[in-house]
Design an enzyme around this catalytic site. Structure first.
Site, short mmCIF file in Angstrom:
data_model
loop_
_atom_site.label_atom_id
_atom_site.label_comp_id
_atom_site.label_asym_id
_atom_site.label_seq_id
_atom_site.Cartn_x
_atom_site.Cartn_y
_atom_site.Cartn_z
N ASP A 224 141.97 70.35 -6.56
CA ASP A 224 142.54 70.32 -7.90
C ASP A 224 143.58 69.21 -7.90
O ASP A 224 144.52 69.23 -7.10
CB ASP A 224 143.25 71.65 -8.22
CG ASP A 224 142.26 72.79 -8.43
OD1 ASP A 224 141.05 72.54 -8.47
OD2 ASP A 224 142.72 73.94 -8.55
N ASP A 379 135.90 79.12 -16.41
CA ASP A 379 137.19 79.68 -16.00
C ASP A 379 137.39 81.05 -16.67
O ASP A 379 138.14 81.16 -17.65
CB ASP A 379 138.34 78.75 -16.43
CG ASP A 379 138.23 77.37 -15.80
OD1 ASP A 379 138.05 77.30 -14.58
OD2 ASP A 379 138.31 76.38 -16.54
O1 1PR Z 1 138.44 71.72 -19.12
O2 1PR Z 1 136.70 70.02 -18.74
O3 1PR Z 1 139.09 69.37 -18.78
O4 1PR Z 1 138.15 70.68 -16.91
C1 1PR Z 1 139.31 71.08 -16.26
C2 1PR Z 1 138.90 71.62 -14.92
O5 1PR Z 1 140.10 71.88 -14.20
C3 1PR Z 1 138.11 72.91 -15.01
O6 1PR Z 1 137.02 72.83 -14.13
C4 1PR Z 1 139.09 73.98 -14.54
O7 1PR Z 1 138.44 74.93 -13.72
C5 1PR Z 1 140.08 73.19 -13.71
N1 1PR Z 1 141.46 73.71 -13.83
C6 1PR Z 1 142.23 73.60 -14.92
N2 1PR Z 1 143.44 74.15 -14.65
C7 1PR Z 1 143.41 74.60 -13.39
C8 1PR Z 1 144.50 75.25 -12.68
O8 1PR Z 1 144.35 75.71 -11.55
N3 1PR Z 1 145.66 75.34 -13.31
N4 1PR Z 1 141.77 74.61 -11.65
C9 1PR Z 1 142.16 74.32 -12.87
C10 1PR Z 1 140.75 75.35 -11.39
C11 1PR Z 1 139.98 76.63 -9.76
C12 1PR Z 1 139.11 76.37 -8.66
C13 1PR Z 1 139.84 76.60 -7.37
C14 1PR Z 1 139.17 77.86 -6.90
C15 1PR Z 1 139.33 78.12 -5.46
N5 1PR Z 1 140.77 75.53 -10.06
O9 1PR Z 1 138.37 75.25 -8.70
O10 1PR Z 1 139.71 75.48 -6.62
O11 1PR Z 1 139.64 78.94 -7.67
O12 1PR Z 1 140.64 78.38 -5.15
P1 1PR Z 1 141.01 79.32 -3.93
O13 1PR Z 1 139.97 79.11 -2.87
O14 1PR Z 1 142.34 78.79 -3.47
O15 1PR Z 1 141.06 80.71 -4.46
P2 1PR Z 1 138.10 70.45 -18.49
#
Ligand code: 1PR
Length: 524
Positions: A224, A379
């Site tokens: 991320d 999400d």
């Molecule tokens: O909406 O098309 O602009 O895409 C934004 C992207 O960014 C989406 O794929 C969304 O999942 C991601 N995103 C947005 N905000 C966050 C955040 O964390 N605040 N991250 C975010 C999403 C979730 C996973 C993470 C797993 C594994 N991250 O990808 O890596 O949950 O984590 P873990 O193993 O530590 O539990 P758009």
């Protein structure tokens, strides 16, 4: 020198990077003469058969290609570059192929997920000089919905099993072509490319010959990425999507360095999510493009990039389509793009109108680059309800009862990184996106993200049962046992983790060793 035929679709950057990493120079074909005068020609086909043949005709490359192939000089076709050699494809029945080899291209007809995505092995059917130094038990990266059916079995170099045995590479004199992507197949793929470049005389057979191959379950490392409060691009990690600690954005390292580390440690794929992409304009967000460019110079496994893939209007009022944004990511080294927020809006519009617009990012990008290039990132957040009829969403019965003893829940889609909840459930979103052309689902779970409690098995089962495209299970991995659980209790094709890898709590190798000990097929 290697001459590379680029007809403008998809990620040829990774082929160039792979060849250059082997110390060879690459010349990109500009006109027919470059094909005719080539000493060694590489043709990496990406995207859809129809648009490839179209571009070859438009650029007047068809006749020079046929002449080159007729001269029996070294040729390496990759993916569609293999399929192009045959007479027809079911993918574009009205357009003929180059017709160098007798046979046609058929869509996979199997109960398994299509596209066939991931690391699979080779059954070697004839010796070749490109097998030098390989053991025979290596796995290579495939991503395709169609495969060739040859009329002459003598050209079959390898087969691979996916539901049934299909031809995964051919050899006819100096002409070789693979359905898999050597440039995305780690060290084994680089070795194969090196053998093609070196043009050794001796055709060899690897030592370990198999008669059946298996698709490996994939382990993905996710980064991320966002700018911290000083404006530097860092890898961060949230707890249930909250990436701030004591008010500051968590900084877990530099994106290019971490991606390189995960490649060396055996990650099967790397995903970058630009988590504030929803509010930035990616074509102005040059650091992210630079991260991709630099990563793809050293990382030879598939790269996915997500965040901000949608249509834009810039400050001067010029409109950029999601397709243009995706194209820039592909040119910079991405193999797939991942669409999050926009996918929810597209699905809502589809359900409201009762028909596809034909112009959404999912449809446009998959039409040009193929379904396999479009991942939809979901999400979702659990919402508990008292009864399965409570609301107009796809509700599941849950063993993890709610705070008030509720036995049912639905998974609410969110946009903008979980900041906004929508009236759409994750199962319906996945189904609509598959219909519109998505090739894979990245299934996150806000409740589990960063908790180390394990994947949400109920969510993953509900979504895998509802779609036929591959699903990446994401969020919550905390122990090696969680990976075994997700691969035995669900039909997920791959599992993604972030926190445990960033914090060096569990090396990727330990995950794979544990899975192998428990009879889960992995790439080593
Ligand atoms: O909406 O098309 O602009 O895409 C934004 C992207 O960014 C989406 O794929 C969304 O999942 C991601 N995103 C947005 N905000 C966050 C955040 O964390 N605040 N991250 C975010 C999403 C979730 C996973 C993470 C797993 C594994 N991250 O990808 O890596 O949950 O984590 P873990 O193993 O530590 O539990 P758009």
């Amino acid at each position: 020198m290697i001459t590379l035929l680029d007809y403008g679709a998809g990620n040829v950057r990774s082929v160039i990077n792979a060849i250059e990493s082997l110390g060879e120079t690459v010349k990109i074909v500009k006109d027919a003469e470059d094909i005719l005068s080539a000493e060694k020609l590489v043709f990496p086909g990406v995207g859809a058969f129809g648009s490839m043949i179209h571009s070859l005709h438009e650029n007047k490359f068809v006749e020079p290609l046929k002449a080159y192939l007729g001269s029996n000089r070294p040729f390496l076709g990759i993916c569609l570059g293999l399929q192009a050699l045959f007479e027809h494809s079911e993918e574009a029945p009205h357009l003929g192929g180059l017709g160098l080899l007798a046979g046609s291209v058929k869509r996979f007809d199997t109960g398994l997920s299509v596209p066939h995505i991931g690391w699979n092995g080779l059954n070697v059917k004839q010796p070749s000089r490109i097998f030098g130094g390989l053991n025979g038990d290596e796995k290579f990266y495939f991503v395709h919905s169609y495969h060739v059916e040859v009329a002459d079995p003598a050209v079959v170099m390898t087969t691979t099993d996916y539901g049934y045995e299909f031809v995964s590479s051919i050899q006819s004199g100096n002409i070789m072509a693979t359905q898999f992507h050597p440039e995305k197949s780690g060290r084994a793929g680089l070795r194969l490319l090196e053998n093609f470049i070196a043009a050794a005389d001796e055709a060899v057979r690897p030592i370990r010959l198999s008669d059946r191959t298996m698709l490996a379950k994939r382990i993905l490392a996710c980064l991320d990425v966002r700018a911290n409060d000083r404006g530097d691009l860092v890898v961060t990690k949230g707890d249930q999507y909250d990436v701030r600690e004591n008010g500051a954005v968590r900084n877990l390292g530099l994106p290019v360095e971490l991606a390189r580390r995960y490649y060396q440690e055996g990650a099967d794929e790397i995903t970058f999510l630009n988590i504030t992409g929803f509010r930035d304009f990616p074509l102005e967000d040059l650091p992210m493009l630079e991260v991709l460019k630099q990563t793809s110079q050293h990382v030879f496994v598939p790269l996915t990039i997500g965040g901000g893939i949608r249509d834009y209007k810039d400050k001067d009022g010029r409109t950029y389509s999601a397709l243009e944004v995706a194209a820039e990511y592909f040119r910079s080294g991405a193999d797939k793009v991942s669409i999050g927020s926009d996918a929810v809006l597209i699905a809502e519009a589809y359900l409201a109108d009762g028909r596809p617009s034909g112009r959404s990012s999912i449809e446009e990008i998959s039409r040009v680059y193929g379904n396999q290039a479009v991942v939809v990132s979901i999400d979702p957040r659990r919402v508990y309800v008292d009864s399965p009829q409570a609301i107009g969403h796809q509700v599941i019965e849950t063993a993890l009862v709610g705070p008030a003893g509720e036995k049912y829940c639905w998974y609410q889609c969110t946009i903008q990184g979980g900041r906004q909840g929508c009236e759409l459930d994750a199962i319906t979103l996945a189904q609509v996106c598959e219909k519109l052309g998505a090739g894979e689902i990245l299934l996150n779970c806000i409740d589990r993200d960063g908790t180390n409690l394990g994947f949400d098995i109920e969510l993953i089962n509900a979504v895998t049962a509802a779609v036929s495209i591959p699903v990446i299970a994401s969020s919550g991995a905390g122990r090696v046992e969680h990976f075994q659980e997700v691969f035995t209790a669900t039909e997920a094709e791959s599992a993604l983790a972030a926190g445990i890898f960033h914090r060096r709590e569990i090396p990727i190798e330990d995950v794979k060793n544990y899975l192998a000990e428990h009879q889960v097929e992995v790439r080593r």
